[in-house]
Enzyme design. Structure first.
Site, mmCIF file in Angstrom:
data_model
loop_
_atom_site.group_PDB
_atom_site.id
_atom_site.type_symbol
_atom_site.label_atom_id
_atom_site.label_comp_id
_atom_site.label_asym_id
_atom_site.label_seq_id
_atom_site.Cartn_x
_atom_site.Cartn_y
_atom_site.Cartn_z
ATOM 1 N N MET A 177 2.742 -11.819 15.014
ATOM 2 C CA MET A 177 3.345 -12.526 13.883
ATOM 3 C C MET A 177 4.311 -13.599 14.406
ATOM 4 S SD MET A 177 2.088 -10.525 11.502
ATOM 5 C CE MET A 177 2.954 -11.077 10.076
ATOM 6 N N ASN A 188 7.416 0.283 20.790
ATOM 7 C CA ASN A 188 6.892 -0.904 20.106
ATOM 8 C C ASN A 188 5.404 -1.017 20.462
ATOM 9 O OD1 ASN A 188 6.647 -3.527 18.871
ATOM 10 N ND2 ASN A 188 8.823 -3.883 19.274
ATOM 11 N N CYS A 210 9.646 -7.019 21.540
ATOM 12 C CA CYS A 210 8.523 -7.756 20.962
ATOM 13 C C CYS A 210 7.503 -8.049 22.078
ATOM 14 C CB CYS A 210 9.015 -9.051 20.326
ATOM 15 S SG CYS A 210 7.658 -9.933 19.560
HETATM 16 O O1 RRO Z 1 6.839 -10.269 14.830
HETATM 17 C C1 RRO Z 1 6.023 -9.796 15.638
HETATM 18 O O2 RRO Z 1 5.028 -10.434 16.001
HETATM 19 C C2 RRO Z 1 6.197 -8.462 16.239
HETATM 20 C C3 RRO Z 1 7.412 -7.913 16.578
HETATM 21 BR BR1 RRO Z 1 9.017 -8.748 16.221
HETATM 22 C C4 RRO Z 1 7.480 -6.654 17.239
HETATM 23 O O3 RRO Z 1 8.542 -6.116 17.589
HETATM 24 N N1 RRO Z 1 6.317 -6.029 17.486
HETATM 25 C C5 RRO Z 1 5.133 -6.556 17.145
HETATM 26 O O4 RRO Z 1 4.090 -5.931 17.394
HETATM 27 N N2 RRO Z 1 5.080 -7.769 16.517
#
Ligand code: RRO
Length: 305
Positions: A72, A192, A130
């Site tokens: 994302m 994560n 992330c």
């Molecule tokens: O926003 C993202 O793409 C994202 C975040 Br912040 C995270 O901590 N873990 C993830 O899989 N995507």
């Protein structure tokens, strides 16, 4: 006798051990409220940073067998805007709200955490993990010194429980957990998403616009269980398990591995919000059948073998 499902973790008292994971339905106060009403023990917001961010271009999500890949790119309205959402949700729900924060320096983290505290957050989750935003996930989360500086800075600034969410994309997750503990974190959240990618064989192109993303869902559960097991053996602070939990059996597995509570995210897409009640009911029946009076009695049981 009905077993007690309430748990204490990092300064919070939860009515049951289930928590909405960061990033899933945590962008608005309304969505967080609907998760709270569906039976979760606590909810976590989407990760919020100092300034608004659009995130990456589409496609940002793609399903794969046994899981979901996302990149994302930390889209969020920024702390100034999000503050109102948090104030709203705090007016309507009576379960703890955990504010997930990120930044590009320890100061960013503590500035955002301070606003979250003023808006009523019950605890802060530091997203240092992330999987594809260099500065947040790699530079901070893979470096024990920077994780330590970040935790210390936030602990100095806010008088709330501070949880540190770790990345599985490191050589030794236990080393990072120890650094966070030494710096004063009140709990570790593991894990994560796992770095992964998918390529369209017709066009030869990576599907995600960021090319590489984070894998969540059933595929990563054994990695998460192993991480919880290893971390809970090495640190004294509670561990919150996260990664591929879809049903009560999965939740029990994490508790046995050493998790004091568990986070549910990707499963909501297939199971809907009922997943929280189903998991809670299943844990309750499991404990009742075994004549165990409290959830905490099974936390870490697998370590005795
Ligand atoms: O926003 C993202 O793409 C994202 C975040 Br912040 C995270 O901590 N873990 C993830 O899989 N995507």
């Amino acid at each position: 006798m009905k077993p007690s499902l309430s748990v204490k973790v990092g300064g919070l008292k939860l009515r049951n051990p289930t928590i909405l994971a960061a990033g899933v339905l945590g962008v608005t106060g309304k969505l967080l409220t609907s998760v709270a009403m569906s039976g979760a023990g606590a909810v976590t917001t989407k990760s919020i940073g100092p300034e608004p961010r659009d995130g990456y271009e589409n496609p940002t999500v793609v399903r794969v067998r046994c899981g979901l890949l996302n990149a994302m790119g930390l889209p969020n309205p920024g702390i100034k805007e999000f503050r109102k959402e948090l104030e709203d949700v705090k007016k309507t729900v009576n379960i703890p709200v955990i504010a997930s924060v990120f930044g590009f320096s320890p100061e960013d983290f503590s500035d955002v955490a301070a606003v979250m505290r003023d808006a009523g957050a019950d605890a802060i989750e530091l997203n240092v993990s992330c999987p594809h935003v260099e500065a947040v996930g790699r530079q901070i989360g893979q470096n024990p010194d920077l994780v330590s500086k970040t935790v210390k800075k936030v602990k100095d600034q806010v008088d709330l429980g501070v949880f540190t969410k770790l990345s599985p994309n490191v050589t030794d997750i236990v080393e990072i957990a120890r650094a966070a503990e030494k710096a004063g974190t009140d709990a570790i959240v593991a894990i994560n998403t796992v770095r992964g990618m998918k390529i369209d064989i017709k066009t030869s192109r990576p599907i995600l616009s960021a090319r590489i993303g984070g894998l969540s869902g059933a595929a990563i559960r054994p990695i998460a269980v192993r991480s919880v097991y290893e971390i809970s053996k090495a640190v004294q602070v509670p561990v919150i398990g996260c990664g591929g939990i879809q049903c009560w059996e999965d939740a029990v597995e994490f508790l046995l591995a050493g998790a004091s509570a568990i986070e549910i995210g990707t499963a909501i897409m297939d199971e809907g919000l009922e997943v929280f009640n189903k998991v809670v009911d299943g844990i309750e029946s499991y404990l009742a059948q075994k004549r165990i009076s409290e959830v905490s009695d099974i936390v870490g049981r697998a370590h005795s073998y």
